[in-house]
Design an enzyme around this catalytic site. Structure first.
Site, PDB file in Angstrom:
ATOM      1  N   GLU A  32       0.843  -1.201   0.000  1.00 20.12           N
ATOM      2  CA  GLU A  32       0.000   0.000   0.000  1.00 20.12           C
ATOM      3  C   GLU A  32       0.874   1.246   0.000  1.00 20.12           C
ATOM      4  O   GLU A  32       0.526   2.258  -0.597  1.00 20.12           O
ATOM      5  CB  GLU A  32      -0.937  -0.011   1.216  1.00 20.12           C
ATOM      6  CG  GLU A  32      -2.012  -1.097   1.158  1.00 20.12           C
ATOM      7  CD  GLU A  32      -1.494  -2.503   1.427  1.00 20.12           C
ATOM      8  OE1 GLU A  32      -0.396  -2.645   2.006  1.00 20.12           O
ATOM      9  OE2 GLU A  32      -2.192  -3.467   1.057  1.00 20.12           O
ATOM     10  N   HIS A  66     -11.005  -6.418   8.167  1.00 19.94           N
ATOM     11  CA  HIS A  66     -11.774  -6.177   6.942  1.00 19.94           C
ATOM     12  C   HIS A  66     -13.049  -5.386   7.219  1.00 19.94           C
ATOM     13  O   HIS A  66     -14.007  -5.463   6.464  1.00 19.94           O
ATOM     14  CB  HIS A  66     -12.164  -7.505   6.262  1.00 19.94           C
ATOM     15  CG  HIS A  66     -11.015  -8.356   5.866  1.00 19.94           C
ATOM     16  ND1 HIS A  66     -10.311  -9.102   6.770  1.00 19.94           N
ATOM     17  CD2 HIS A  66     -10.420  -8.549   4.667  1.00 19.94           C
ATOM     18  CE1 HIS A  66      -9.337  -9.749   6.152  1.00 19.94           C
ATOM     19  NE2 HIS A  66      -9.376  -9.427   4.873  1.00 19.94           N
TER      20      HIS A  66
END
Lengths: 387, 352
Positions: free
Chosen positions: B75, B144
């Site tokens: 990321e 998540h």
């Protein structure tokens, strides 16, 4: 301080620019040098450079050293909060600035003032930034020394280390996508190669093979810690590139000729579509990390004198003497530059310093946070007594 | 609803088709990549595979590998290279697979993208869009399900947006891509396929059965910084966004309270004008979000309402938010601030 495998000048071979990384792995462990201790040039890495160009590079190094010294003095006089010098490693910026093209982009650290000067920046512009005065192009919004100069291909310096390396890779990915014949040059210090940003830069460079040069300036110190704290069990920093399948060169960073030649090699390679190159420039941070640092607490004061790669300015002067540019001529150039720096500094101080004269107004802090000032900043600006 | 949410943006062209939020996001990419060759889309599995939620499906096939591509799992690298590309004239739309994974790229967002224009006096800018699915409701546990919006709204220089339906998602994403400032685009994954109202035992109503799923095929924008009235009302203002817009609708109906529900859509810059107008009208304010309560965006909303509307308030502002714990797994539906908790909050704010 260690400089492993001090290869003699002229000893390292020069491969073709389309060489496969796996075929030149040894260049990551040796040391590409052109100038010997007597200032003579040797071997296949001798660049095709005119004496005039070398004198220009010498002038950039003189300017940088004089500028740095003057700004350090200004810091001690309380005219700026902070000062960072690049004494001992001026050759890297001064020389690579001559290699990169007008539309290339350099992603610097705070120790590449010589690159900016080498690209033609007026030291007055830099002094105004250091003083944060009314003429500061950064409008007083960035700490001293964090220059920006898009028109000179010099990216805005971040104080957060190594962030610019994956950005340089992204810039080069865009150049490749647009089919433009340009390259990015990212600089990072030996210490901040430990940041995850460097791993990301190397990974993305390896995956997309854009035209980028990832230059590690190994100046032996990360503030107080020796370069081996970041290098760890690796033998060299150039070695890092090997694991990513990237051609990696280890270069004498105090040797203008070697720097020029190696960087040109990497840039040619990039523009010919052969992808990224990792270069470790071995040099020495002769001054303190910054005006807030005291190196006597962690290293001998005379260590620079013992550094096997010497002082880049002395070495280029010696080489120029062989080309008929005398010591007197060099001294005269140096003197002229010092006088110029003093005059520029007088001019900058007359505009203002961090605590005297004219400063950019607080309104500058509210501007350019966004392209258009949002309502909440308009309100806060009013609360701050503006408009 | 469509006409209303488009207010202030460009008018939507004629034909609409029914889209899920995923399809609407894909359509926004498609429209912008068609119109502007500088637009590139990338992320983990975002290339040939089309993203784990399929938001970039078909883009690589249509626009080629140079404009829609897979990235290594980094990321940090995704955000940083997006910044570099933007500096060099592209308009990157980067996908972070789950907002929960954005933190390695957080320094690049906060210290670099957000401040680029400021620190370089406009010499360099960073017009990037960083998209990421947020929120719970999918049994995703603590890796998540997070709602990290406050970590972005706290940062000067960023724009933070979160749509609640397909129409807005497409128009807002187009605005984000056209914006010259860095935009954090949060996608409430639980409403990707339908307006989930918090009743997890009921079958999900698909967007095809909802007018907000009628999405124009072409280019249109929903403006940055404008809230929408998701439900007009007079007795209490509910400030919310993302999935919780639908949960709040459900709760308001159950409570039979004439609530005005504001879907904030852009969190920063905030549409304070719309908030003040509504709260001054209703005199009561309930703030609802999924994210944890302490220092959550609701704290900012409460503070601003208190500062701006104190003399109109008939009762203390009430917040309904996630508990201050990591997001759990098997306790998902006890944890999720569903209709019952919003209902309780509504009753409290209506008491005095």
């Amino acid at each position: 301080m260690t400089v492993a495998d001090l290869q003699p000048a002229g000893d390292a071979y020069r491969p073709p620019t389309d060489v496969a990384a796996r075929d030149i792995m040894d260049l990551a462990f040796g040391l590409i040098r052109v100038l010997d201790d007597e200032g003579m040039a040797h071997g296949p890495w001798i660049p095709n450079l005119s004496r005039d160009t070398l004198v220009e590079i010498l002038g950039t190094m003189f300017t940088t050293r004089a500028y740095d010294a003057r700004m350090m003095k200004a810091q001690r006089q309380g005219k700026t909060s902070f000062s960072m010098r690049s004494r001992g490693e001026e050759a890297i910026g001064a020389t690579t600035a001559k290699v990169m093209g007008p539309d290339d982009m350099c992603f610097p650290t705070y120790r590449q003032a010589s690159y900016l000067i080498g690209r033609g920046q007026d030291p007055l512009v830099m002094m105004n930034q250091v003083y944060g005065n009314a003429a500061d192009l950064n409008r007083g919004t960035q700490i001293s020394g964090m220059y920006t100069a898009a028109d000179l291909g010099f990216f805005s310096i971040s104080g957060n280390l190594a962030t610019q390396m994956p950005q340089a890779v992204g810039w080069a990915m865009a150049a490749k996508a647009k089919g433009e014949p340009t390259a990015a040059l990212g600089f990072v210090g030996d210490g901040s190669t430990a940041e995850g940003d460097m791993h990301a830069a190397l990974t993305f460079a390896s995956t997309y093979r854009p035209p980028v040069i990832l230059a590690i300036v190994n100046n032996q110190y990360a503030i107080s810690t020796d370069e081996e704290v970041a290098r760890g069990s690796a033998q060299t920093f150039a070695q890092r590139g090997i694991g990513y399948g990237l051609p990696s060169l280890r270069v004498d960073g105090n040797d203008v000729l070697a720097i020029h030649s190696a960087t040109s090699w990497a840039r040619d390679r990039a523009l010919d579509g052969h992808g990224p190159t990792v270069i470790e420039f071995v040099t020495y941070r002769a001054s303190a990390h910054s005006s807030s640092d005291d190196p006597t607490r962690y290293r001998p004061e005379d260590e620079f004198d013992e550094f096997p790669l010497g002082d880049p300015i002395k070495r280029l002067r010696l080489h120029l003497q062989h080309l008929g540019y005398t010591n007197d001529q060099a001294n005269e150039l140096d003197t002229t530059i010092r006088v110029m720096i003093e005059a520029k500094n007088d001019e900058a101080e007359a505009i203002g310093t961090i605590n005297t004269g004219e400063r950019p107004p607080l309104s500058k802090t509210f501007e350019l946070v966004y392209e258009t000032m949002p309502a909440h900043l308009v309100r806060q600006q009013k609360q701050a007594g503006l408009q | 609803m469509s006409a209303e949410t488009a207010a202030g943006g460009t008018p939507a062209p004629g034909t609409t088709v029914s889209m899920t939020m995923i399809e609407a996001i894909r359509s926004a990419h498609h429209v912008m990549m068609e119109r502007d060759e500088r637009v590139v889309a990338f992320g983990e599995d975002a290339g040939a595979f089309g993203g784990v939620f399929r938001c970039t499906e078909g883009l690589q096939e249509r626009f080629g590998e140079a404009r829609c591509f897979d990235t290594p799992i980094s990321e940090l690298g995704i955000v940083a290279t997006a910044i570099g590309m933007a500096v060099n004239g592209l308009r990157p739309v980067a996908e972070i697979q789950f907002a929960d994974y954005v933190y390695p790229g957080y320094d690049q967002i906060v210290s670099e993208a957000a401040r680029m224009r400021f620190r370089s006096a406009g010499d360099f800018t960073s017009p990037i869009v960083v998209r990421m699915p947020v929120g719970g409701g999918i049994y995703g546990g603590n890796t998540h399900s997070q709602s990290p919006e406050a970590l972005f709204t706290h940062v000067a220089g960023l724009i933070t947006m979160i749509p609640s339906n397909p129409y807005d998602a497409k128009g807002m994403l187009i605005s984000a891509i056209e914006c010259n400032d860095p935009v954090i685009f949060l996608e409430p994954k639980r409403v990707y396929n339908g307006p989930f109202d918090g009743d997890h035992d009921k079958p999900l109503v698909p967007w095809s059965k909802d007018p907000r799923g009628d999405v124009p095929e072409g280019h249109y924008t929903v403006p940055i910084g404008k809230a929408a009235v998701a439900r007009p009302g007079n007795d209490v203002t509910i400030l919310t966004y993302g999935t919780m817009v639908h949960v709040a609708m459900n709760a308001a109906e159950q409570a039979q309270v004439d609530a005005e529900i504001l879907d904030l859509r852009t969190l920063l810059p905030l549409d304070l004008e719309a908030i003040v107008a509504s709260v001054e009208k209703t005199g009561r304010c309930l703030v609802v979000h999924e994210a944890t309560r302490t220092s959550g965006f609701g704290a900012e909303l409460s503070a601003q309402v208190q500062e701006e509307c104190f003399y109109s308030l008939e009762a203390p502002i009430v917040r309904v938010a996630g508990w201050d714990t990591p997001y759990p797994y098997s306790q998902e539906w006890e944890y999720f601030p569903g209709p019952n908790r919003v209902l309780a909050g509504l009753r409290r704010v209506m008491e005095d």
